[in-house]
Scaffold this motif. Structure first.
Motif, PDB file in Angstrom:
ATOM      1  N   THR A 514       0.811  -1.225   0.000  1.00  0.00           N
ATOM      2  CA  THR A 514       0.000   0.000   0.000  1.00  0.00           C
ATOM      3  C   THR A 514       0.839   1.268   0.000  1.00  0.00           C
ATOM      4  O   THR A 514       0.332   2.345  -0.347  1.00  0.00           O
ATOM      5  CB  THR A 514      -0.910   0.036   1.241  1.00  0.00           C
ATOM      6  N   GLY A 515       2.094   1.179   0.430  1.00  0.00           N
ATOM      7  CA  GLY A 515       2.924   2.373   0.556  1.00  0.00           C
ATOM      8  C   GLY A 515       2.537   3.223   1.754  1.00  0.00           C
ATOM      9  O   GLY A 515       2.968   4.377   1.858  1.00  0.00           O
ATOM     10  N   ARG A 516       1.745   2.669   2.652  1.00  0.00           N
ATOM     11  CA  ARG A 516       1.286   3.414   3.831  1.00  0.00           C
ATOM     12  C   ARG A 516       1.877   2.812   5.099  1.00  0.00           C
ATOM     13  O   ARG A 516       2.084   1.611   5.197  1.00  0.00           O
ATOM     14  CB  ARG A 516      -0.241   3.373   3.935  1.00  0.00           C
ATOM     15  N   LYS A 517       2.077   3.676   6.064  1.00  0.00           N
ATOM     16  CA  LYS A 517       2.643   3.246   7.341  1.00  0.00           C
ATOM     17  C   LYS A 517       1.540   2.879   8.321  1.00  0.00           C
ATOM     18  O   LYS A 517       0.574   3.615   8.486  1.00  0.00           O
ATOM     19  CB  LYS A 517       3.510   4.369   7.923  1.00  0.00           C
ATOM     20  N   ASN A 518       1.695   1.729   8.973  1.00  0.00           N
ATOM     21  CA  ASN A 518       0.723   1.317   9.981  1.00  0.00           C
ATOM     22  C   ASN A 518       1.079   1.964  11.307  1.00  0.00           C
ATOM     23  O   ASN A 518       2.194   1.838  11.790  1.00  0.00           O
ATOM     24  CB  ASN A 518       0.739  -0.208  10.149  1.00  0.00           C
ATOM     25  N   ASN A 519       0.125   2.703  11.891  1.00  0.00           N
ATOM     26  CA  ASN A 519       0.415   3.335  13.191  1.00  0.00           C
ATOM     27  C   ASN A 519      -0.745   3.220  14.160  1.00  0.00           C
ATOM     28  O   ASN A 519      -0.806   3.930  15.152  1.00  0.00           O
ATOM     29  CB  ASN A 519       0.790   4.806  13.004  1.00  0.00           C
ATOM     30  N   ASN A 520      -1.697   2.311  13.867  1.00  0.00           N
ATOM     31  CA  ASN A 520      -2.831   2.091  14.764  1.00  0.00           C
ATOM     32  C   ASN A 520      -3.607   3.364  15.052  1.00  0.00           C
ATOM     33  O   ASN A 520      -4.169   3.544  16.122  1.00  0.00           O
ATOM     34  CB  ASN A 520      -2.362   1.489  16.093  1.00  0.00           C
ATOM     35  N   SER A 521      -3.600   4.298  14.146  1.00  0.00           N
ATOM     36  CA  SER A 521      -4.286   5.561  14.386  1.00  0.00           C
ATOM     37  C   SER A 521      -5.077   5.970  13.162  1.00  0.00           C
ATOM     38  O   SER A 521      -4.663   5.745  12.037  1.00  0.00           O
ATOM     39  CB  SER A 521      -3.277   6.661  14.719  1.00  0.00           C
ATOM     40  N   ILE A 522      -6.223   6.582  13.395  1.00  0.00           N
ATOM     41  CA  ILE A 522      -7.003   7.102  12.277  1.00  0.00           C
ATOM     42  C   ILE A 522      -6.781   8.597  12.095  1.00  0.00           C
ATOM     43  O   ILE A 522      -7.372   9.214  11.220  1.00  0.00           O
ATOM     44  CB  ILE A 522      -8.508   6.828  12.486  1.00  0.00           C
ATOM     45  N   SER A 523      -5.919   9.166  12.933  1.00  0.00           N
ATOM     46  CA  SER A 523      -5.769  10.623  12.912  1.00  0.00           C
ATOM     47  C   SER A 523      -5.166  11.133  11.613  1.00  0.00           C
ATOM     48  O   SER A 523      -5.373  12.275  11.231  1.00  0.00           O
ATOM     49  CB  SER A 523      -4.914  11.079  14.100  1.00  0.00           C
ATOM     50  N   THR A 524      -4.379  10.288  10.923  1.00  0.00           N
ATOM     51  CA  THR A 524      -3.747  10.735   9.676  1.00  0.00           C
ATOM     52  C   THR A 524      -4.350  10.046   8.464  1.00  0.00           C
ATOM     53  O   THR A 524      -3.800  10.118   7.375  1.00  0.00           O
ATOM     54  CB  THR A 524      -2.237  10.440   9.733  1.00  0.00           C
ATOM     55  N   SER A 525      -5.480   9.379   8.639  1.00  0.00           N
ATOM     56  CA  SER A 525      -6.080   8.621   7.555  1.00  0.00           C
ATOM     57  C   SER A 525      -7.205   9.405   6.904  1.00  0.00           C
ATOM     58  O   SER A 525      -8.120   9.880   7.578  1.00  0.00           O
ATOM     59  CB  SER A 525      -6.622   7.287   8.081  1.00  0.00           C
ATOM     60  N   VAL A 526      -7.150   9.522   5.594  1.00  0.00           N
ATOM     61  CA  VAL A 526      -8.209  10.215   4.859  1.00  0.00           C
ATOM     62  C   VAL A 526      -9.515   9.451   4.983  1.00  0.00           C
ATOM     63  O   VAL A 526     -10.595  10.026   5.112  1.00  0.00           O
ATOM     64  CB  VAL A 526      -7.814  10.362   3.371  1.00  0.00           C
ATOM     65  N   GLU A 527      -9.435   8.109   4.993  1.00  0.00           N
ATOM     66  CA  GLU A 527     -10.642   7.293   5.012  1.00  0.00           C
ATOM     67  C   GLU A 527     -11.252   7.167   6.405  1.00  0.00           C
ATOM     68  O   GLU A 527     -12.353   6.659   6.556  1.00  0.00           O
ATOM     69  CB  GLU A 527     -10.332   5.877   4.493  1.00  0.00           C
ATOM     70  N   GLY A 528     -10.547   7.602   7.439  1.00  0.00           N
ATOM     71  CA  GLY A 528     -11.081   7.476   8.785  1.00  0.00           C
ATOM     72  C   GLY A 528     -10.884   6.098   9.388  1.00  0.00           C
ATOM     73  O   GLY A 528     -11.597   5.703  10.312  1.00  0.00           O
ATOM     74  N   HIS A 529      -9.922   5.327   8.863  1.00  0.00           N
ATOM     75  CA  HIS A 529      -9.637   3.996   9.377  1.00  0.00           C
ATOM     76  C   HIS A 529      -8.126   3.860   9.564  1.00  0.00           C
ATOM     77  O   HIS A 529      -7.341   4.462   8.840  1.00  0.00           O
ATOM     78  CB  HIS A 529     -10.097   2.897   8.414  1.00  0.00           C
ATOM     79  N   SER A 530      -7.721   3.031  10.539  1.00  0.00           N
ATOM     80  CA  SER A 530      -6.317   2.656  10.605  1.00  0.00           C
ATOM     81  C   SER A 530      -6.003   1.780   9.404  1.00  0.00           C
ATOM     82  O   SER A 530      -6.907   1.262   8.735  1.00  0.00           O
ATOM     83  CB  SER A 530      -6.034   1.895  11.905  1.00  0.00           C
ATOM     84  N   LEU A 531      -4.723   1.596   9.099  1.00  0.00           N
ATOM     85  CA  LEU A 531      -4.338   0.837   7.913  1.00  0.00           C
ATOM     86  C   LEU A 531      -4.899  -0.577   7.955  1.00  0.00           C
ATOM     87  O   LEU A 531      -5.438  -1.080   6.960  1.00  0.00           O
ATOM     88  CB  LEU A 531      -2.809   0.802   7.783  1.00  0.00           C
ATOM     89  N   MET A 532      -4.776  -1.251   9.102  1.00  0.00           N
ATOM     90  CA  MET A 532      -5.225  -2.636   9.186  1.00  0.00           C
ATOM     91  C   MET A 532      -6.730  -2.753   8.945  1.00  0.00           C
ATOM     92  O   MET A 532      -7.193  -3.644   8.241  1.00  0.00           O
ATOM     93  CB  MET A 532      -4.858  -3.217  10.547  1.00  0.00           C
TER      94      MET A 532
END
Length: 644
Positions: A514-532
């Protein structure tokens, strides 16, 4: 003769023991209650417990109180945490951290609560925060300190307790002065109660704690409130900033103590370890006293030994311009030796109690393994003012420098990414099954995968690694790793197996695609979800290709992309028994014809979290904990307790 304990283990236990003793006295545990009914699905319940405690943690850090809920149906977890009103902000976070690492001993039962002198933490599988009283309400009395004037004391303390129960607000503190004594008291309702429920709870607590009189100390522990009286001005001693300065001085003392020469620290640690183990372990004998100097002497005289001065000159006195990166336990510098060889020099931090253990652990383990996908240790320096490790130099630094950089990421085409994914899997498979000793790395992540000039991967940083004996099924050890990459069963129970590495590897695979970093947070997610959770949502709707890194979309086989996605999900399943071993992962990646089992839902925590560092750097944590035991306050990191 019985086998002696490895010296680095004795060192670690000795230093950890001293620090833990200090930590234990800060916020004593008054009572811990674990219920009798076990969760129907312990693995899922554990994941929801982590999420609930994470949310409570963030609220506690803000204003000293928090409630949360995570999961659904039978595995839902409700949480509540409350600091008493007299604690400073720093002490509140420290107290919560101590309760947070003490409460999981109750798992996998569906409910538990813990009262500390300063805070309260509870979890249940039902919505309890508005509950004021229940059948588990109790009192704790210290009859070892009965008053010498029981009648006078009973009257004086009784008045104070009554006034506290009839006062206003969720927090009340006060004192009553007698002719020959003073009694101090505090009453605290959890902020989830309304005023009526608070009044009822404190009335019940007052009635209960009066039964302690004439004991000089009494505490009422109710479901929704806490009441304490004492002849000691406990809430005056704890308030303000005084304790914060004590913590700072203690940390400074630890840091300065660690800077002493290695031989001196090792000798002191051995003495402490001997005292701690005396009468419990007959295998600890005088051989260990000589072990430290023997290790230093052996390293110095072997091909692994480097002179400190030579390495200092090679790195130009550890010049910032030569700094290659920084991890949880040290900085790495590029160096050019006098013979022209280019090396990477790891300079260990001295402001952590674990530095000696990390140093010897890394030397002992990595010098015993050889594989094309493992970084090669060239040697170390142990005689100078600080400990240094010397590695082969890899020109492309670490994977995170490319994967999480919007410009350099373009250099990672699909062929390079796939080779890195397979190569890392092969290196882990070697560590788990084919090396001289069975090794668990414990900190697999992009920053610990180094790349050579052809972008071939090599696993690095073995400071947290542990090895297993052939007959061991798991290790009970301190929780270590990087938040977002640690397997949930390891965080909760502290039982280490190779499945923890497999989970971390699975997270890395999903980041690669995905090229995205997993950080268990939705604070930086455009979709409002953590990566997982985002990946699982896309998998469930059969739209995984929508979240592939745009830099590789359309430039590789969709079938292979989806297969790698699938393998990553298999490795990150919540149940460790379902994760395939690494040798099987390699087989699944390279054998396109092999049928893949369906993955089950990975654990994920969709809560507003602390944003990852803006510079993309990552931090490793070592938590001084063992399964079902009291742990150091350093364990606060597992709950993301951060300074304001």
């Amino acid at each position: 003769m019985a086998k002696t304990t490895p010296i680095h283990v004795v060192i670690f236990l000795a230093i950890l023991s001293a620090s833990s003793l200090a930590d234990d006295s800060q916020f004593p545990v008054i009572k811990r209650l674990c219920y009798n009914v076990s969760a129907l699905d312990p693995a899922t319940f554990d994941v929801n417990f982590i999420a609930a405690m994470e949310s409570v943690s963030q609220q506690i850090a803000r204003d000293g109180f928090g409630t949360s809920v995570s999961g659904n149906s039978t595995n839902r977890v409700y949480g509540l945490g409350q600091c008493l009103g007299y604690l400073s902000s720093i002490d509140c976070r420290l107290c919560y951290a101590q309760s947070r690492v003490s409460l999981p001993v109750c798992l996998p039962v569906e409910g538990g609560r813990i009262y500390l002198d300063g805070c309260f933490l509870r979890y249940e599988n039902w919505n309890f925060p508005s509950e004021a009283m229940d059948d588990k309400d109790t009192v704790v009395c210290d009859y070892s300190k009965n008053s010498s004037n029981p009648n006078d004391f009973r009257e004086l303390a009784g008045k104070l307790v009554r006034n506290l129960s009839l006062g206003e607000g969720h927090y009340r503190a006060g004192r009553f002065d007698g002719s020959r004594m003073t009694v101090y008291g505090v009453a605290q309702c959890w902020r989830s109660l309304d005023s009526r429920a608070c009044s009822d709870c404190l009335t019940s607590a007052a009635n209960g704690v009066r039964g302690c009189l004439p004991a000089k100390e009494g505490r009422a522990l109710n479901a929704g409130c806490f009441l304490r009286y004492s002849t000691s001005p406990f809430y005056l001693q704890q308030s303000g900033s005084g304790r914060g300065s004590i913590v700072t001085r203690h940390q400074l003392a630890v840091a300065l103590g660690s800077i002493f020469a290695g031989a001196l620290v090792i000798s002191v640690a051995i003495i402490l370890g001997r005292r701690r183990r005396r009468g419990r372990d007959s295998s600890f004998d005088s051989d260990d006293m000589e072990g430290s100097s023997e290790i230093i002497k052996a390293i110095s005289q072997s091909h692994l030994g480097f002179k400190y001065e030579d390495l200092r000159k090679a790195t130009k006195n550890f010049e910032d311009a030569n700094k290659l990166g920084q991890g949880g336990y040290g900085s790495v510098y590029k160096g050019v030796l006098s013979d022209g060889r280019v090396v990477a020099v790891k300079r260990l931090f001295f402001n952590t109690r674990q530095w000696i253990d990390q140093f010897f652990n890394e030397v002992n383990l990595i010098s015993r393994v050889q594989h094309k996908n493992l970084v090669k240790l060239l040697g170390c320096s142990v005689e100078g003012p600080e400990s240094l490790l010397v590695y082969e130099y890899l020109s492309n630094s670490s994977l995170d420098r490319f994967l999480f950089d919007p410009f350099r990421r373009k250099l990672l085409d699909w062929r390079r990414r796939f080779d890195i994914i397979v190569g890392t899997a092969e290196g882990l498979a070697y560590l788990h099954d084919a090396s001289e000793v069975r090794i668990i790395h414990r900190d697999i992540k992009a920053s610990n995968i180094l790349l050579d000039e052809k972008f071939r991967p090599k696993i690095a940083d073995f400071g947290l690694a542990r090895y297993f004996a052939e007959d061991q099924s798991h290790l009970s050890t301190g929780i270590a790793g990087t938040l977002g990459y640690m397997a949930p069963e390891y965080v909760i129970h502290g039982q280490l197996t190779e499945k923890a590495d497999i989970y971390s590897y699975g997270v890395l695979v999903l980041e690669m695609v995905t090229g995205r970093k997993n950080n268990n947070s939705i604070s930086t997610s455009v979709e409002g979800h953590s990566l997982m959770s985002l990946i699982w949502k896309q998998y469930s709707s059969n739209t995984l290709l929508e979240i592939v890194d745009p830099n590789i979309q359309g430039l590789c086989s969709e079938e292979q992309l989806l297969r790698v996605f699938h393998v990553g999900l298999l490795c990150t399943q919540a149940s460790p028994t379902l994760r395939p071993p690494m040798w099987k992962v390699v087989e699944l990646l390279v054998s396109m014809g092999k049928e893949l089992p369906l993955p089950t839902q990975p654990p994920f925590i969709d809560v507003k979290g602390v944003e990852s560092n803006s510079d993309g750097s990552e931090t490793s944590y070592l938590f001084s904990s063992t399964t079902k035991s009291q742990v150091s306050i350093n364990g606060m990191s597992v709950s993301m307790v951060r300074g304001r």
